[in-house]
Design an enzyme around this catalytic site. Structure first.
Site: not given
Ligand SMILES: NC(=O)c1ccc[n+]([C@@H]2O[C@H](COP(=O)([O-])OP(=O)(O)OC[C@H]3O[C@@H](n4cnc5c(N)ncnc54)[C@H](OP(=O)(O)O)[C@@H]3O)[C@@H](O)[C@H]2O)c1
Length: 348
Positions: A13, A39-40, A109, A148, A174, A177, A241, A326
């Site tokens: 992700g 999927r991966s 959290r 974030c 925000q 990303s 952000h 973020n």
């Molecule tokens: N983006 C930000 O700025 C940010 C900031 C702070 C916190 N967060 C938090 O960090 C987390 C990830 O965010 P992101 O933006 O990186 O999301 P993302 O791009 O959608 O990535 C999600 C990840 O979770 C995996 N995943 C989804 N379903 C799964 C399952 N059933 N079993 C195992 N793995 C699974 C996905 O794997 P696949 O590729 O195989 O589907 C991918 O590696 C979230 O909880 C989000 O709230 C994000």
């Protein structure tokens, strides 16, 4: 010193990619395991992910096979960038199997026995881990970093605690990303502002900030009593952000004293010279048109929060603008700093 092996849950992700980029040349940690969804699973990492970062994908990681997100083969220390729909169950299973999980997801959290860490602000909250071990009986641990947008607010407010924070109004702008990849449809976000972010974004800012700025008493965190009101919006910005913040305090603060508080703010990561610690966690800029995401989000590797535009507020006391990266300070960089602090505290 031989490197400490680490795994990444949710490695494919947006946050998972940042972990890989930040750990590529880390002096203490080496990525040896990647976990993601079905999927991966079984694919080479470069086939499983849509690499979106300007930093080159390290060759050894590109070739590494993605594993199932189940405990067993991963090293003891695991960073998590899992989607919150699955993070609760998977991270719990890893802690139960003896792993130290340093998580970005929201699921744990606000649990009373889980540290919600910003190492410059509340490193002492790591003491909650004793309560966690006693209460859950896990051989492993879970430590979290904030949402974030929350981390930008919490860092901007932390140096202002001596002024007696009473009320906080925040409106965020925000980056896309923050919604992961592919995130918001281009049709929706181009030349547009979306005045709502799902997943309880406003509630997270309104509760997490009080826990982070709270006081540790008798093995528990007493939340900071200030009232926080948040409005969150999504804007067509890649990374960073921005937040417009107004505050009311017990004593009406003097502008010079506030700026001095921000500029002199330091914490445990700076004292310990942790590898990911920025020299100055908060930079205050005097230019009227700063901070801007395009110019300021990457400051000091994306680990600094930039503040500016301090001026009187006609409703509360003063208002200002704050900005943070973020996916670095708001996610992967925050978690890496948490793990660095834990190592220095003898908790790994
Ligand atoms: N983006 C930000 O700025 C940010 C900031 C702070 C916190 N967060 C938090 O960090 C987390 C990830 O965010 P992101 O933006 O990186 O999301 P993302 O791009 O959608 O990535 C999600 C990840 O979770 C995996 N995943 C989804 N379903 C799964 C399952 N059933 N079993 C195992 N793995 C699974 C996905 O794997 P696949 O590729 O195989 O589907 C991918 O590696 C979230 O909880 C989000 O709230 C994000």
């Amino acid at each position: 010193m031989s490197p400490i092996e680490v795994g990444i849950l949710g490695a494919t992700g947006a946050v998972g990619q940042q972990f890989i980029a930040l750990l590529a040349a880390h002096p203490w940690f080496k990525v040896t395991w990647l976990g993601a969804s079905q999927r991966s699973e079984g694919k080479a990492y470069r086939e499983a992910t849509a690499w979106r970062l300007p930093a080159a994908l390290p060759d050894d990681v590109a070739k590494r096979q993605v594993d199932a997100a189940t405990p067993g083969r991963a090293p003891k220390l695991v960073f998590s960038g899992l989607d919150s729909s699955v993070a609760g169950e998977i991270e719990g299973a890893f802690a139960q199997a003896g792993h130290i999980v340093v998580s970005n997801a929201r699921n744990y959290r606000m649990d009373a026995d889980v540290p919600l860490l910003v190492p410059e602000v509340n490193a002492d909250h790591l003491a909650l881990l004793k309560t966690q071990s006693a209460a859950r009986g896990w051989p492993g641990l879970i430590v979290t970093n904030p949402n974030c947008a929350t981390v930008v607010l919490a860092m901007a407010l932390a140096p202002l605690r001596p002024f007696g924070l009473k009320k906080v109004m925040i409106t965020t702008l925000q980056a896309i990303s923050g919604a992961g990849y592919p995130g918001v449809a281009s049709w929706d976000i181009l030349a547009n502002v979306i005045p709502y972010i799902g997943g309880g974004e406003e509630e997270k800012i309104q509760t997490e900030t009080n826990k982070i700025l709270g006081t540790l008493r008798g093995g528990a965190v007493v939340p900071h009593p200030m009232a926080v009101s948040a409005t969150t919006t999504r804007v067509p910005v890649h990374n960073g952000h921005t937040a417009s913040i107004s505050i009311a305090c017990e004593q009406t603060p003097d502008a010079d004293a506030l700026i001095h508080a921000w500029r002199s703010f330091k914490g445990r990561p700076q004292e310990m010279a942790l590898p990911s610690a920025p020299a100055r966690p908060i930079v205050y800029l005097t230019e009227q048109n700063r901070p801007q995401p395009a110019l300021d989000a990457d400051r000091d590797g994306g680990m600094t929060v930039t503040v500016g535009r301090l001026r009187p507020c006609q409703v509360l006391d003063v208002k200002f603008v704050a900005l943070g990266h973020n996916t670095i300070r708001g996610a992967a960089g925050a978690a890496v700093l948490n793990a660095e602090l834990m190592r220095e505290e003898g908790l790994l």
